[in-house]
Design an enzyme around this catalytic site. Structure first.
Site: not given
Ligand code: PBG
Length: 314
Positions: A187, A240
């Site tokens: 991520k 992601k």
């Molecule tokens: C929680 C999380 C996030 C997203 C999914 N789970 C936000 C982040 O990490 O700031 C983002 C999902 C999206 O932008 O569609 N940590």
């Protein structure tokens, strides 16, 4: 190998029937997961319908509609509004927003996945507890595991840790030997989460997430993250965002045999919606092309805000 004029690649592009016969990648609704936001109150989001907010009651009606349309799976995010604290205790409260939504959805035919993270529940908006101005990895692990357990107790079928702490998959696996873990393995610290953070009210109050989410410049490190998650007991690996990281999806596909997920994030969805609203492109065509590209790169399953609309397009 023959070449032109014997070889003419256009022969297989002449009709839609022929193109269909030789198509290498297809979209199947069974591979898609619809994100759902649940908070104390429902409200529409006219610009980004996929990021609308549901109440515990309205999410049950939405789930029924999704099932009717043929959607198979959802991932739940909780937006607790007021009760935020330093430790994000709303995340692992057995009477928390996601836990109540899960109980409400217990009767539905959907596969219920949950995002496991603290950022929507902490007063400072970070994904873990703060010690000496930093997110403390090891102290956060227990809270992440506790959150996952409370989701499963409330009816989650699979849990998806998105906090990016080292060791979170192992911490969850120790508590939940039988629950599928879909790990947000790679991520990235991405600008493309902007609309989500608006919708989920989870932007960090100070600093940013670069101390725990990955540097967009790195791909070998993503494979190390995946390797760790496999070793710790993950069942599915996730990359992601998706579209700016198709090379990472491809690299993970080639290295690992686990099912691979990709998260087509809020900013990827929003930029197409915004361009379509301006008349710059056709949303449906652009969305189908985007989702096809993510599958072609190697994703088996895709989390996308287009899932509901996709159901009517396919
Ligand atoms: C929680 C999380 C996030 C997203 C999914 N789970 C936000 C982040 O990490 O700031 C983002 C999902 C999206 O932008 O569609 N940590």
């Amino acid at each position: 190998m023959s070449s032109f004029p014997v070889t003419r690649l256009r022969r297989l592009r002449r009709t839609s029937g022929i193109r269909s016969l030789v198509r290498e990648t297809r979209l199947d609704l069974g591979d898609f997961v619809m994100p759902l936001f649940v908070g104390p109150e429902a409200f529409a989001n006219d610009d980004l319908p996929g990021l609308a907010r549901h109440s515990v009651e309205s999410v049950v009606a939405e789930a029924e509609e999704l099932v009717r349309l043929g959607v198979r799976a959802v991932i739940l995010f909780g937006i607790p509004d007021e009760d935020k604290d330093e430790e994000g205790s709303g995340a692992y409260d057995d009477d928390g927003i996601v836990q109540r939504a899960l109980r409400g959805l217990g009767g539905s035919d959907l596969v219920l996945l949950t995002d496991v993270c603290l950022c929507e529940y902490t007063s400072h908006g970070h994904c873990g507890v703060i010690r000496d101005g930093e997110v403390s990895n090891d102290e956060t692990l227990e809270l992440i595991a506790r959150t996952a357990v409370s989701h499963v107790d409330a009816g989650a079928h699979a849990v998806c840790p998105s906090d990016m702490m080292d060791g979170r998959v192992a911490a969850i696996r120790e508590e939940l030997p039988d629950t599928p873990i879909v790990a947000y393995s790679a991520k990235y610290a991405s600008a493309f989460y902007g609309p989500f953070r608006e919708a989920a009210e989870s932007a960090p109050a100070f600093g940013d997430r670069r101390g725990y989410q990955m540097d967009p410049a790195n791909v070998r490190e993503a494979l190390r993250e995946c390797e760790q998650d496999v070793a710790e007991g993950a069942d599915v690996l996730m990359i992601k965002p998706a579209l700016p990281y198709l090379d990472v999806i491809r690299a993970a596909r080639e290295r690992f045999d686990l099912p691979l997920a990709a998260y087509n994030v809020s900013g990827e969805y929003a930029m197409v919606k915004a361009a379509a609203a301006k008349g710059f492109l056709d949303e449906r065509q652009a969305a189908l092309e985007t989702l096809t590209a993510i599958k072609r790169a190697g994703a088996d399953l895709v989390v996308s805000y287009w899932t509901k609309e996709l159901a009517s397009w396919l």
